[in-house]
Design a protein around this motif. Sequence first.
Motif, PDB file in Angstrom:
ATOM      1  N   LEU A 103       0.609  -7.342   8.885  1.00 43.08           N
ATOM      2  CA  LEU A 103       0.548  -6.340   7.823  1.00 43.08           C
ATOM      3  C   LEU A 103       1.863  -6.259   7.057  1.00 43.08           C
ATOM      4  CD1 LEU A 103      -1.415  -3.463   9.609  1.00 43.08           C
ATOM      5  CD2 LEU A 103      -2.286  -5.112   7.933  1.00 43.08           C
ATOM      6  N   GLU A 104       2.967  -6.468   7.744  1.00 44.41           N
ATOM      7  CA  GLU A 104       4.267  -6.486   7.074  1.00 44.41           C
ATOM      8  C   GLU A 104       4.336  -7.644   6.082  1.00 44.41           C
ATOM      9  OE1 GLU A 104       9.019  -6.243   8.275  1.00 44.41           O
ATOM     10  OE2 GLU A 104       7.538  -6.860   9.776  1.00 44.41           O
ATOM     11  N   ALA A 105       3.855  -8.821   6.509  1.00 44.93           N
ATOM     12  CA  ALA A 105       3.834  -9.985   5.610  1.00 44.93           C
ATOM     13  C   ALA A 105       2.868  -9.764   4.451  1.00 44.93           C
ATOM     14  CB  ALA A 105       3.454 -11.237   6.397  1.00 44.93           C
ATOM     15  N   ALA A 106       1.724  -9.137   4.734  1.00 50.89           N
ATOM     16  CA  ALA A 106       0.732  -8.883   3.685  1.00 50.89           C
ATOM     17  C   ALA A 106       1.301  -7.962   2.610  1.00 50.89           C
ATOM     18  CB  ALA A 106      -0.527  -8.279   4.290  1.00 50.89           C
ATOM     19  N   ASN A 107       2.156  -7.027   3.005  1.00 48.29           N
ATOM     20  CA  ASN A 107       2.755  -6.133   2.023  1.00 48.29           C
ATOM     21  C   ASN A 107       3.738  -6.854   1.112  1.00 48.29           C
ATOM     22  OD1 ASN A 107       2.383  -2.954   1.959  1.00 48.29           O
ATOM     23  ND2 ASN A 107       1.811  -3.697   3.992  1.00 48.29           N
ATOM     24  N   GLN A 108       4.300  -7.954   1.600  1.00 48.32           N
ATOM     25  CA  GLN A 108       5.176  -8.754   0.758  1.00 48.32           C
ATOM     26  C   GLN A 108       4.386  -9.597  -0.244  1.00 48.32           C
ATOM     27  OE1 GLN A 108       8.508  -8.239   1.065  1.00 48.32           O
ATOM     28  NE2 GLN A 108       7.850  -6.726   2.594  1.00 48.32           N
ATOM     29  N   ASN A 109       3.069  -9.647  -0.068  1.00 49.82           N
ATOM     30  CA  ASN A 109       2.213 -10.501  -0.895  1.00 49.82           C
ATOM     31  C   ASN A 109       1.209  -9.692  -1.706  1.00 49.82           C
ATOM     32  OD1 ASN A 109       1.325 -13.172  -1.700  1.00 49.82           O
ATOM     33  ND2 ASN A 109      -0.483 -12.876  -0.392  1.00 49.82           N
ATOM     34  N   ARG A 110       1.484  -8.412  -1.928  1.00 49.20           N
ATOM     35  CA  ARG A 110       0.479  -7.560  -2.560  1.00 49.20           C
ATOM     36  C   ARG A 110       0.312  -7.832  -4.050  1.00 49.20           C
ATOM     37  NH1 ARG A 110      -0.475  -2.200   1.119  1.00 49.20           N
ATOM     38  NH2 ARG A 110      -2.610  -2.456   0.402  1.00 49.20           N
ATOM     39  N   GLU A 111       1.201  -8.562  -4.649  1.00 52.72           N
ATOM     40  CA  GLU A 111       0.984  -8.946  -6.047  1.00 52.72           C
ATOM     41  C   GLU A 111      -0.177  -9.928  -6.144  1.00 52.72           C
ATOM     42  OE1 GLU A 111       3.386 -10.921  -9.825  1.00 52.72           O
ATOM     43  OE2 GLU A 111       4.495 -10.103  -8.114  1.00 52.72           O
ATOM     44  N   ALA A 112      -0.303 -10.810  -5.148  1.00 48.58           N
ATOM     45  CA  ALA A 112      -1.398 -11.789  -5.134  1.00 48.58           C
ATOM     46  C   ALA A 112      -2.657 -11.217  -4.485  1.00 48.58           C
ATOM     47  CB  ALA A 112      -0.955 -13.044  -4.382  1.00 48.58           C
ATOM     48  N   ALA A 113      -2.488 -10.457  -3.407  1.00 46.39           N
ATOM     49  CA  ALA A 113      -3.626  -9.876  -2.685  1.00 46.39           C
ATOM     50  C   ALA A 113      -3.333  -8.391  -2.467  1.00 46.39           C
ATOM     51  CB  ALA A 113      -3.849 -10.586  -1.351  1.00 46.39           C
ATOM     52  N   PRO A 114      -3.581  -7.577  -3.495  1.00 47.88           N
ATOM     53  CA  PRO A 114      -3.170  -6.168  -3.429  1.00 47.88           C
ATOM     54  C   PRO A 114      -3.945  -5.334  -2.419  1.00 47.88           C
ATOM     55  CG  PRO A 114      -4.416  -6.611  -5.438  1.00 47.88           C
ATOM     56  CD  PRO A 114      -4.137  -7.933  -4.809  1.00 47.88           C
ATOM     57  N   TRP A 115      -5.216  -5.655  -2.201  1.00 46.62           N
ATOM     58  CA  TRP A 115      -6.035  -4.871  -1.284  1.00 46.62           C
ATOM     59  C   TRP A 115      -5.878  -5.396   0.146  1.00 46.62           C
ATOM     60  CZ3 TRP A 115      -8.435  -0.671  -3.320  1.00 46.62           C
ATOM     61  CH2 TRP A 115      -8.689  -0.665  -4.691  1.00 46.62           C
ATOM     62  N   ILE A 116      -5.816  -4.481   1.115  1.00 45.42           N
ATOM     63  CA  ILE A 116      -5.802  -4.866   2.530  1.00 45.42           C
ATOM     64  C   ILE A 116      -6.966  -4.159   3.219  1.00 45.42           C
ATOM     65  CG2 ILE A 116      -4.550  -4.856   4.707  1.00 45.42           C
ATOM     66  CD1 ILE A 116      -1.946  -4.864   3.192  1.00 45.42           C
ATOM     67  N   ILE A 117      -7.811  -4.951   3.860  1.00 39.13           N
ATOM     68  CA  ILE A 117      -8.972  -4.418   4.578  1.00 39.13           C
ATOM     69  C   ILE A 117      -8.924  -4.937   6.010  1.00 39.13           C
ATOM     70  CG2 ILE A 117     -11.489  -4.380   4.721  1.00 39.13           C
ATOM     71  CD1 ILE A 117     -11.573  -4.692   1.686  1.00 39.13           C
ATOM     72  N   VAL A 118      -8.969  -4.036   6.962  1.00 41.60           N
ATOM     73  CA  VAL A 118      -8.980  -4.391   8.379  1.00 41.60           C
ATOM     74  C   VAL A 118     -10.358  -4.094   8.944  1.00 41.60           C
ATOM     75  CG1 VAL A 118      -7.958  -3.935  10.650  1.00 41.60           C
ATOM     76  CG2 VAL A 118      -6.511  -3.920   8.603  1.00 41.60           C
ATOM     77  N   GLN A 119     -10.875  -5.009   9.759  1.00 39.74           N
ATOM     78  CA  GLN A 119     -12.176  -4.801  10.391  1.00 39.74           C
ATOM     79  C   GLN A 119     -12.059  -4.958  11.902  1.00 39.74           C
ATOM     80  OE1 GLN A 119     -14.497  -8.094   8.705  1.00 39.74           O
ATOM     81  NE2 GLN A 119     -14.364  -9.169  10.653  1.00 39.74           N
ATOM     82  N   GLY A 120     -12.861  -4.188  12.608  1.00 38.49           N
ATOM     83  CA  GLY A 120     -12.969  -4.277  14.055  1.00 38.49           C
ATOM     84  C   GLY A 120     -14.326  -3.747  14.454  1.00 38.49           C
ATOM     85  N   HIS A 121     -14.641  -3.778  15.731  1.00 37.98           N
ATOM     86  CA  HIS A 121     -15.987  -3.375  16.136  1.00 37.98           C
ATOM     87  C   HIS A 121     -16.119  -1.875  16.350  1.00 37.98           C
ATOM     88  CE1 HIS A 121     -20.015  -3.748  17.677  1.00 37.98           C
ATOM     89  NE2 HIS A 121     -19.667  -3.060  18.753  1.00 37.98           N
TER      90      HIS A 121
END
Length: 369
Positions: A103-121
């Motif tokens: 998630l820390e890395a994803a926040n550094q890439n939010r210009e390319a992939a702004p939305w973050i969706i987490v899934q689990g059961h």
Amino acid sequence: TLGDQFMTNIEQVAARVPYMVSHGNHEDADIHLAHFIERFRHQPSNAVPPLFNTTNGETTNTLYFSWDYGLVHYVSISTEMWFGVTDGKTTLQTMLSWLEKDLEAANQNREAAPWIIVQGHRSVYCSCDSDCTGDAGKVRTDLEPLLFKYGVDIFMNGHEHNYERSFPLYQGKSDRSTVNPKATIYSVSGAAGSREMHEPFTRKQPSWSAFRSNTFGYTALTVYNATHLHWQQISTDPTSFPLANYGAVIDDAWIVQESHGPFSLEEAPKGEAYPEGGDEPVRQIDHWQPLLGLGGDGQRIEDSVADFRDQHGDAAWVEKLCMLQDWAEVNLGGPMTWKGRSSVEWEDVREDGSSDGAAFEWQSPATLV
């Protein structure tokens, strides 16, 4: 196998869009876990540690992983790690450590992939029964702070056989706005249907619950651009009698986020989306409503069923049950016997219409006249 049959049915979808799965409680037993991991070993694998030991031997660790697709960074986790699933090397702590780094890395890439969706059961938040306090509480203690800290837009899960969408929610507090939400939105999307039929909501709808329904259906999520996401729940319940609502959109929301990133404790929701005693709109649908000819007046279904039985009598109630039972026998693979009458072990067929995990002892309407 039953798994092969399911995958054959799902092929028409999986052949056209990415079909990603997450590990659930029905895959916890050793042989089932091995079957799950081997079957889906070609999913993206960036877990740490990269390998997992099953009864089949060492193989790719796909209990948790992430990938980018379009404008979304998706993360799949195993909520079963909270309930004892491990090979000694892959543990709850290794997953949580991996998740925070991802998630820390994803926040550094939010210009390319702004939305973050987490899934689990399993759920982090839900409101149907005791799962939503005990098991969900265990998951929530560890997971909610991470989702909030890294600005995860949506957490989605199954497990409960119903549908529920929350307002932006943090530590039980919520607000109604889905425009620039100040916390994660949680969704249960487990209403596809099973032999257990409909799962009841045995608890009062909480303030943070934007909408909930136990009619069969699926969730459609359309990412329009970096700021706008369209969320819909489509009802596909053939037990509705009549089928006028088959394919109807029963929940519809736009989620607008103009500033993706970590959420702020100062701006986090601190109130109630619908305070107790306030003027609340109807925010739920129960499958008994069309079956019993009840309006969507927001009344708890237990009370609605009791009113129906008081007004029409037990014979009319059982007649409705038998109508649903007859449909199940035709459409769920033939009769299943229980105490002399064909039966499906439904989750809401005790006499008050709200039992959890019980089988109804059927009686003929004539015996109740």
